[in-house]
Design a protein around this motif. Structure first.
Motif, mmCIF file in Angstrom:
data_model
loop_
_atom_site.group_PDB
_atom_site.id
_atom_site.type_symbol
_atom_site.label_atom_id
_atom_site.label_comp_id
_atom_site.label_asym_id
_atom_site.label_seq_id
_atom_site.Cartn_x
_atom_site.Cartn_y
_atom_site.Cartn_z
ATOM 1 N N LEU A 38 0.832 -1.197 0.000
ATOM 2 C CA LEU A 38 0.000 0.000 0.000
ATOM 3 C C LEU A 38 0.871 1.254 0.000
ATOM 4 O O LEU A 38 0.601 2.198 -0.724
ATOM 5 N N LEU A 39 1.909 1.277 0.834
ATOM 6 C CA LEU A 39 2.849 2.405 0.911
ATOM 7 C C LEU A 39 4.255 1.847 1.057
ATOM 8 O O LEU A 39 4.436 0.845 1.756
ATOM 9 N N PRO A 40 5.229 2.473 0.469
ATOM 10 C CA PRO A 40 5.225 3.681 -0.350
ATOM 11 C C PRO A 40 4.824 3.373 -1.792
ATOM 12 O O PRO A 40 4.751 2.210 -2.195
ATOM 13 N N GLU A 41 4.588 4.415 -2.548
ATOM 14 C CA GLU A 41 4.281 4.272 -3.966
ATOM 15 C C GLU A 41 5.529 3.794 -4.715
ATOM 16 O O GLU A 41 6.654 3.981 -4.245
ATOM 17 N N VAL A 42 5.336 3.220 -5.883
ATOM 18 C CA VAL A 42 6.455 2.761 -6.713
ATOM 19 C C VAL A 42 7.324 3.962 -7.103
ATOM 20 O O VAL A 42 6.819 5.007 -7.513
ATOM 21 N N ASN A 43 8.636 3.812 -6.945
ATOM 22 C CA ASN A 43 9.645 4.835 -7.270
ATOM 23 C C ASN A 43 9.494 6.124 -6.490
ATOM 24 O O ASN A 43 10.042 7.150 -6.868
ATOM 25 N N GLU A 44 8.777 6.094 -5.395
ATOM 26 C CA GLU A 44 8.632 7.279 -4.542
ATOM 27 C C GLU A 44 9.958 7.573 -3.853
ATOM 28 O O GLU A 44 10.717 6.665 -3.523
ATOM 29 N N CYS A 45 10.243 8.856 -3.630
ATOM 30 C CA CYS A 45 11.400 9.240 -2.832
ATOM 31 C C CYS A 45 11.046 9.002 -1.376
ATOM 32 O O CYS A 45 10.113 9.620 -0.853
ATOM 33 N N ALA A 46 11.767 8.116 -0.739
ATOM 34 C CA ALA A 46 11.472 7.754 0.644
ATOM 35 C C ALA A 46 11.828 8.895 1.587
ATOM 36 O O ALA A 46 12.800 9.620 1.386
ATOM 37 N N ALA A 47 11.029 9.043 2.627
ATOM 38 C CA ALA A 47 11.258 10.058 3.648
ATOM 39 C C ALA A 47 12.303 9.562 4.641
ATOM 40 O O ALA A 47 12.700 8.400 4.625
ATOM 41 N N ALA A 48 12.738 10.453 5.537
ATOM 42 C CA ALA A 48 13.703 10.070 6.562
ATOM 43 C C ALA A 48 13.125 8.978 7.466
ATOM 44 O O ALA A 48 13.849 8.107 7.947
ATOM 45 N N GLN A 49 11.825 9.042 7.712
ATOM 46 C CA GLN A 49 11.112 7.987 8.424
ATOM 47 C C GLN A 49 9.937 7.583 7.553
ATOM 48 O O GLN A 49 8.879 8.196 7.608
ATOM 49 N N GLN A 50 10.147 6.583 6.734
ATOM 50 C CA GLN A 50 9.169 6.167 5.726
ATOM 51 C C GLN A 50 8.249 5.081 6.276
ATOM 52 O O GLN A 50 8.725 4.060 6.777
ATOM 53 N N ASN A 51 6.931 5.297 6.176
ATOM 54 C CA ASN A 51 5.975 4.262 6.549
ATOM 55 C C ASN A 51 5.947 3.186 5.474
ATOM 56 O O ASN A 51 5.841 3.495 4.292
ATOM 57 N N LEU A 52 6.029 1.940 5.887
ATOM 58 C CA LEU A 52 5.905 0.790 4.998
ATOM 59 C C LEU A 52 4.625 0.077 5.410
ATOM 60 O O LEU A 52 4.501 -0.365 6.553
ATOM 61 N N VAL A 53 3.663 -0.024 4.482
ATOM 62 C CA VAL A 53 2.364 -0.599 4.799
ATOM 63 C C VAL A 53 1.984 -1.614 3.731
ATOM 64 O O VAL A 53 2.070 -1.322 2.535
ATOM 65 N N VAL A 54 1.557 -2.796 4.166
ATOM 66 C CA VAL A 54 1.079 -3.835 3.256
ATOM 67 C C VAL A 54 -0.236 -4.376 3.791
ATOM 68 O O VAL A 54 -0.554 -4.235 4.972
ATOM 69 N N VAL A 55 -0.986 -5.001 2.908
ATOM 70 C CA VAL A 55 -2.168 -5.753 3.313
ATOM 71 C C VAL A 55 -1.856 -7.218 2.998
ATOM 72 O O VAL A 55 -1.357 -7.537 1.925
ATOM 73 N N ALA A 56 -2.097 -8.084 3.989
ATOM 74 C CA ALA A 56 -1.766 -9.497 3.823
ATOM 75 C C ALA A 56 -2.887 -10.354 4.390
ATOM 76 O O ALA A 56 -3.602 -9.942 5.309
ATOM 77 N N GLY A 57 -3.019 -11.533 3.832
ATOM 78 C CA GLY A 57 -4.022 -12.475 4.310
ATOM 79 C C GLY A 57 -3.604 -13.883 3.961
ATOM 80 O O GLY A 57 -2.680 -14.103 3.183
ATOM 81 N N SER A 58 -4.303 -14.843 4.549
ATOM 82 C CA SER A 58 -4.013 -16.239 4.275
ATOM 83 C C SER A 58 -5.196 -17.082 4.713
ATOM 84 O O SER A 58 -6.063 -16.617 5.460
ATOM 85 N N THR A 59 -5.218 -18.323 4.266
ATOM 86 C CA THR A 59 -6.244 -19.256 4.717
ATOM 87 C C THR A 59 -5.916 -19.771 6.115
ATOM 88 O O THR A 59 -6.748 -20.404 6.750
ATOM 89 N N ALA A 60 -4.699 -19.502 6.586
ATOM 90 C CA ALA A 60 -4.287 -19.812 7.959
ATOM 91 C C ALA A 60 -3.868 -18.502 8.624
ATOM 92 O O ALA A 60 -3.708 -17.479 7.951
ATOM 93 N N ARG A 61 -3.674 -18.534 9.925
ATOM 94 C CA ARG A 61 -3.253 -17.335 10.660
ATOM 95 C C ARG A 61 -1.890 -16.848 10.152
ATOM 96 O O ARG A 61 -0.993 -17.645 9.873
ATOM 97 N N ILE A 62 -1.736 -15.536 10.019
ATOM 98 C CA ILE A 62 -0.449 -14.953 9.628
ATOM 99 C C ILE A 62 0.462 -14.974 10.855
ATOM 100 O O ILE A 62 0.110 -14.446 11.909
ATOM 101 N N ARG A 63 1.619 -15.595 10.710
ATOM 102 C CA ARG A 63 2.580 -15.673 11.806
ATOM 103 C C ARG A 63 3.467 -14.437 11.849
ATOM 104 O O ARG A 63 3.711 -13.885 12.917
ATOM 105 N N SER A 64 3.972 -14.003 10.672
ATOM 106 C CA SER A 64 4.856 -12.840 10.661
ATOM 107 C C SER A 64 4.881 -12.200 9.282
ATOM 108 O O SER A 64 4.635 -12.855 8.266
ATOM 109 N N VAL A 65 5.192 -10.904 9.295
ATOM 110 C CA VAL A 65 5.382 -10.147 8.067
ATOM 111 C C VAL A 65 6.727 -9.435 8.213
ATOM 112 O O VAL A 65 6.882 -8.556 9.065
ATOM 113 N N ALA A 66 7.701 -9.843 7.415
ATOM 114 C CA ALA A 66 9.055 -9.297 7.497
ATOM 115 C C ALA A 66 9.269 -8.280 6.378
ATOM 116 O O ALA A 66 8.988 -8.560 5.218
#
Length: 123
Positions: A38-66
């Motif tokens: 979801l964030l950051p946009e493709v080829n975006e100039c990253a900020a000094a503190q850049q938020n990294l956001v993804v949406v994830a799912g599975s048919t089983a419980r998500i153990r970790s997102v690295a």
């Protein structure tokens, strides 16, 4: 209030929903984890503190997102309320130029899904 729906009821012809359309699509369904950036946009100039956001799912419980910058681990999120996983990438001391961010999702059955996102450190 402006009841937009009522305008469709008073429409002449067989189509009572003239402002809508339908289209056939193909969905790819998987029995395992999925992930999308979801964030950051493709080829975006990253900020000094850049938020990294993804949406994830599975048919089983998500153990970790690295979150990784190339092979270097940035952080791991295990909470993910509503399937949203995030971290803050502190870019101080990281070299300028293009970076290939990756996210690796692992579910409780040990299955993984990976997605990549190219960003730039511009400063």
């Amino acid at each position: 209030s402006d009841l937009q729906e009522t305008k469709n009821v008073n429409t002449f012809g067989d189509n009572i929903l003239p402002n809508t359309s339908a289209r056939a699509v193909n969905l790819q369904v998987v029995a395992g984890p999925t992930v999308n950036w979801l964030l950051p946009e493709v080829n975006e100039c990253a900020a000094a503190q850049q938020n990294l956001v993804v949406v994830a799912g599975s048919t089983a419980r998500i153990r970790s997102v690295a979150f990784l910058d190339g092979a270097r681990r940035i952080a791991t999120d295990t909470s993910g309320p509503a399937g949203l996983y995030n971290t803050t990438w502190r870019t101080r001391g990281v070299r300028r130029g293009p970076h290939q961010l990756r996210v690796v999702v692992t579910d409780a059955r040990g299955r993984t899904a990976t997605a990549a996102r190219r960003v730039r450190l511009c400063r």
